[in-house]
Scaffold this active site. Structure first.
Site, PDB file in Angstrom:
ATOM      1  N   GLU A 159     -11.450 -73.371  36.222  1.00  0.00           N
ATOM      2  CA  GLU A 159     -10.407 -72.401  36.617  1.00  0.00           C
ATOM      3  C   GLU A 159     -10.754 -71.840  37.987  1.00  0.00           C
ATOM      4  O   GLU A 159     -11.875 -71.346  38.162  1.00  0.00           O
ATOM      5  CB  GLU A 159     -10.308 -71.284  35.576  1.00  0.00           C
ATOM      6  CG  GLU A 159      -9.845 -71.805  34.206  1.00  0.00           C
ATOM      7  CD  GLU A 159      -9.965 -70.771  33.086  1.00  0.00           C
ATOM      8  OE1 GLU A 159     -10.634 -69.750  33.291  1.00  0.00           O
ATOM      9  OE2 GLU A 159      -9.391 -71.000  32.010  1.00  0.00           O
ATOM     10  N   ARG A 174     -11.471 -70.540  25.235  1.00  0.00           N
ATOM     11  CA  ARG A 174     -12.088 -70.953  26.492  1.00  0.00           C
ATOM     12  C   ARG A 174     -11.804 -72.429  26.723  1.00  0.00           C
ATOM     13  O   ARG A 174     -11.802 -73.225  25.782  1.00  0.00           O
ATOM     14  CB  ARG A 174     -13.614 -70.781  26.447  1.00  0.00           C
ATOM     15  CG  ARG A 174     -14.104 -69.387  26.786  1.00  0.00           C
ATOM     16  CD  ARG A 174     -13.918 -69.049  28.274  1.00  0.00           C
ATOM     17  NE  ARG A 174     -14.360 -67.706  28.581  1.00  0.00           N
ATOM     18  CZ  ARG A 174     -13.613 -66.596  28.479  1.00  0.00           C
ATOM     19  NH1 ARG A 174     -12.362 -66.662  28.067  1.00  0.00           N
ATOM     20  NH2 ARG A 174     -14.104 -65.414  28.798  1.00  0.00           N
ATOM     21  N   HIS A 191      -4.660 -68.675  32.218  1.00  0.00           N
ATOM     22  CA  HIS A 191      -5.639 -67.727  31.650  1.00  0.00           C
ATOM     23  C   HIS A 191      -5.125 -66.281  31.761  1.00  0.00           C
ATOM     24  O   HIS A 191      -5.795 -65.407  32.334  1.00  0.00           O
ATOM     25  CB  HIS A 191      -7.006 -67.868  32.338  1.00  0.00           C
ATOM     26  CG  HIS A 191      -8.141 -67.318  31.509  1.00  0.00           C
ATOM     27  ND1 HIS A 191      -9.398 -67.856  31.505  1.00  0.00           N
ATOM     28  CD2 HIS A 191      -8.205 -66.253  30.651  1.00  0.00           C
ATOM     29  CE1 HIS A 191     -10.188 -67.164  30.695  1.00  0.00           C
ATOM     30  NE2 HIS A 191      -9.471 -66.170  30.166  1.00  0.00           N
TER      31      HIS A 191
END
Ligand SMILES: NC(=O)C1=CN([C@@H]2O[C@H](COP(=O)(O)OP(=O)(O)OC[C@H]3O[C@@H](n4cnc5c(N)ncnc54)[C@H](O)[C@@H]3O)[C@@H](O)[C@H]2O)C=CC1
Ligand SMILES: O=C(O)C(=O)CO
Length: 317
Positions: free
Chosen positions: A263, A234, A285
């Protein structure tokens, strides 16, 4: 009749089908949901599916109809889990679905950084080959992976998946004991020792109060100058400003980052602002994103809903 609302369906590609759960329901999917839209969209919902939309205490307190939160991911740091526990609101997540995809992404980043593939591509684009006037040229070090040591932080499904691949390509694996722990469990190595001995460090623990900025100035200084840092856990596990500084000062050799503190990330993010660095690989991601992983995840979303209403809940947090 259950009212199921998926707040961010577009986080999963359209060609991935989410099976319809075998429970009487209405299903409403939104491509994406802004924070200001969440309460209105969930007013009548009994089940909410969220991948990354934040469900905090303020929002949840306004949704008395909710019976179940289904996080369409393993990481659930977007949900106020303490509030859910205090208010007996069940939350489940998706487990063990990306055990090929994430480890393969990590190892791909590792090979690419160790062999400086991006740096060589940039040099060819910049016409360095013509200047060198030989059939090959060596402007960046190329290392072997076999025989080197990988430090893994987080020994769950993905940490174990990385360990399996790393061993298969001849790496020595060290699992890190928790930072600050006074004891060291069998099979683990003290956190600081892992940082100072590993040739590559990869992060596979959840983002919590305890793990925020797990890797910052001090930790980066402990790493070897030839070491590589990979984060497919993360954003928030790594202090991004400190990382860029460490790369610029040569305190570590390279970094592969799949996750960001914000994000989507834009140029205000230190990683994106330095995306041109040849020893920094950024991906948006997507480590989880192989088709087989996505389909496994979609199936589990449906299974989790079905199991809950059959009185045998899955993956409760
Ligand atoms: N980039 C991506 O596409 C994806 C990222 N993830 C992230 O990866 C994380 C790990 O996923 P899994 O391995 O499936 O979860 P998991 O729940 O199987 O394993 C997590 C491990 O981290 C350990 N852990 C917890 N706190 C820790 C700490 N302070 N220090 C060291 N270890 C700690 C736990 O004991 C557990 O062994 C998720 O929480 C999620 O944030 C997960 C899937 C995809
Ligand atoms: O499963 C997870 O935790 C992911 O980050 C993918 O959404």
């Amino acid at each position: 009749m259950e009212h199921i609302v998926f707040l961010d369906r577009d986080t999963i590609p359209a060609h991935i089908t989410i099976p319809s759960p075998d429970v009487a329901h209405q299903w409403q999917s939104y491509p994406a949901t802004e924070p200001s839209e969440v309460v209105e969209r969930l007013r009548e919902a009994t089940v909410v599916i969220t991948n990354k939309v934040v469900l905090n205490a303020h929002i949840l307190a306004q949704l008395p109809e909710l019976k179940l939160i289904v996080v369409a991911a393993t990481g659930y740091n977007n949900v106020d889990i303490d509030w859910c526990h205090e208010n007996q609101l069940p939350v489940c997540n998706i487990r063990g679905y990306a055990t090929r995809s994430v480890p393969e992404h990590v190892i791909a980043m590792l090979f690419s950084l160790r062999r400086n593939l991006v740096a060589y591509q940039r040099d060819i684009q910049n016409d360095i080959w013509r200047e060198k006037n030989q059939f090959c040229f060596f402007t960046h070090p190329i290392g072997d992976i076999a025989g080197s040591t990988i430090g893994i932080i987080g020994s769950g499904s993905l940490g174990q998946g990385v360990a399996t691949l790393a061993k298969a390509i001849g790496m020595k694996v060290l699992f890190a004991e928790r930072k600050g722990s006074k004891v060291c469990r069998e099979g683990y190595t003290p956190f600081e020792t892992v940082l100072s001995q590993a040739d590559a460090v990869t992060l596979h623990c959840p983002l919590t109060d305890e793990t925020e900025n797990l890797i910052s100035d001090n930790e980066l200084k402990l790493m070897k100058p030839e070491s590589i840092l990979i984060n497919a856990g993360r954003g928030g596990l790594v202090d991004e400003k400190a990382l860029i500084l460490a790369l610029k000062k040569g305190e570590i050799a390279g970094a592969g980052m799949d996750v960001f503190t914000e994000e989507p990330a834009d140029y205000s993010n230190p990683l994106v602002a330095n995306a041109g660095m040849p020893n920094l690989i950024l991906t948006p991601h997507v480590a989880w994103g192989s088709d087989s992983s996505l389909q496994t995840l979609a199936n589990q979303v449906s299974d989790n809903i079905q199991a809950f209403f059959a009185g045998k809940p899955n993956n409760l947090l």
